[in-house]
Design an enzyme around this catalytic site. Structure first.
Site, short mmCIF file in Angstrom:
data_model
loop_
_atom_site.label_atom_id
_atom_site.label_comp_id
_atom_site.label_asym_id
_atom_site.label_seq_id
_atom_site.Cartn_x
_atom_site.Cartn_y
_atom_site.Cartn_z
CB THR A 14 54.75 28.30 31.88
OG1 THR A 14 54.24 29.58 32.26
CG2 THR A 14 56.25 28.30 32.09
CE1 TYR A 27 56.18 31.68 30.25
CE2 TYR A 27 57.48 32.70 31.98
CZ TYR A 27 56.33 32.06 31.56
OH TYR A 27 55.33 31.78 32.47
CB SER A 60 46.19 29.78 32.06
OG SER A 60 46.87 30.34 33.17
CB THR A 93 50.59 27.64 36.80
OG1 THR A 93 51.37 28.82 36.56
CG2 THR A 93 51.38 26.40 36.36
CG ASP A 94 49.16 33.02 35.80
OD1 ASP A 94 49.96 32.60 36.66
OD2 ASP A 94 49.45 33.93 35.01
CE LYS A 166 51.58 30.49 39.67
NZ LYS A 166 51.64 31.08 38.30
CD GLU A 284 26.80 40.97 60.05
OE1 GLU A 284 26.53 41.87 59.24
OE2 GLU A 284 27.82 40.98 60.78
#
Length: 326
Positions: A14, A27, A60, A93-94, A166, A284
């Site tokens: 971005t 975009y 990304s 940013t993803d 994020k 466990e």
């Protein structure tokens, strides 16, 4: 600022995106090249020479091992260049938390490595890209930034790669840090660290491997079938991260199926789909040989498990030791 230059590795995202209108919601990421981007920064007078390289110009969501390898190798070369003060990587940013964490674990800490992105494209009203970038350059130019591993700079805050994630789909302050929160505050004219560097002089923790073993993330949901575990293993998973309910929990059928694959040599890490909180060991885990992810969410837990397996660490007790020291 000290003399020298900052290496800029551009990957798109971005921060290099264009909407074609200041008010459009949609975009196209990765439209501005590094040369054009650096030209737009000239008027900011950042006080340091910037040398840019275009590694990719993509969103990304499409970043993966081959680009990670190139970034890793270029960052290592920058570490060996006596004139290079540090590295800034522009990134969507993803998946920024995954790239940041992978590089954090596979690079020495001799010089700063900063990931920076934006939540609004370059031509949007209130675009945050140039400010975030100016802040990243300021961090990269500070000698005190070394010894902190890879960091992420967004919305005037500095996050360690071990903590960053994020947490919002569109707000400019989309990133949080858990469990430590931001480790510093930065603006184009000021920089404050909230504590001393914790990795001074430390080398890379793990060797980078291009062909890392496949690790699947299973997202827990009500009524989940044990077939999900079977399908992951049959699909080639050499490790599984459970994005569990609450404290890394899952339906009984899933837990039993996961215990069976651990007995077959496929390590299982229990993480949580919840936004914050530690996933500690429980009784466990000892009988099933599960690993507790501690502070790492599913995305970073997957990266760490891949690195461990690629570096020959497959024993659940050894894996737990590595997760516990994050």
């Amino acid at each position: 600022m000290a003399q020298g230059y900052i290496s800029i590795f551009a990957t798109g995202g971005t921060i290099a995106g264009i909407a074609g209108s200041a008010t459009r919601r949609d975009y196209r990421p990765g439209q501005i090249g590094i040369d054009q981007f650096l030209d737009s920064l000239a008027e900011l007078d950042l006080g340091v020479e910037l040398r840019g390289q275009q590694f990719a110009n993509i969103g990304s969501e499409d970043i993966g091992p081959e680009l990670w390898q190139r970034l890793h190798d270029a960052a290592l070369a920058a570490m060996e260049d006596g004139d290079c003060q540090g590295v800034v990587i522009t990134h969507g940013t993803d998946t920024a938390e995954e790239t940041a964490f992978l590089l954090d674990q596979t690079l020495p800490t001799a010089k700063p490595v900063i990931l920076v992105g934006a939540m609004r494209p370059a031509d949007a009203v209130g675009s945050d890209g140039l400010r975030n970038f100016a802040n990243a350059v300021r961090v990269a130019s500070d000698p005190q930034a070394a010894g902190r591993g890879v960091v992420l700079v967004m919305s005037d805050r500095i996050f360690a790669a071990r903590d960053a994630r994020k947490a919002h789909t569109e707000m400019t302050d989309a990133f949080k840090g858990f469990p430590r929160g931001p480790i510093g505050h930065v603006t184009p004219t000021s920089l404050e660290w909230f504590g001393p560097a914790w990795r001074v002089g430390e080398g890379s923790r793990y060797e980078f491997h291009l062909d890392m073993p496949k690790v699947s993330i299973l997202y827990a949901y009500a009524g989940m079938s044990a077939d999900n575990v079977k399908q992951a293993v049959e699909g080639g998973a050499k490790g599984i991260v459970l994005a569990g309910f609450g404290h890394g929990n899952a339906p009984r059928a899933i837990r039993d199926a996961l215990a069976q694959v651990v007995a077959q040599g496929v390590p299982v890490v229990r993480a949580s789909r919840v936004d914050e909180g530690l996933v500690d060991r429980e009784p466990e885990d000892d009988s099933a040989n599960f690993v507790a992810a501690r502070a790492l969410g599913p995305a970073r837990a997957r990266i760490l498990l891949q690195l461990l397996l690629a570096n020959g660490i497959s024993d659940p007790a050894r894996i737990q030791d590595e997760f516990s020291r994050r």
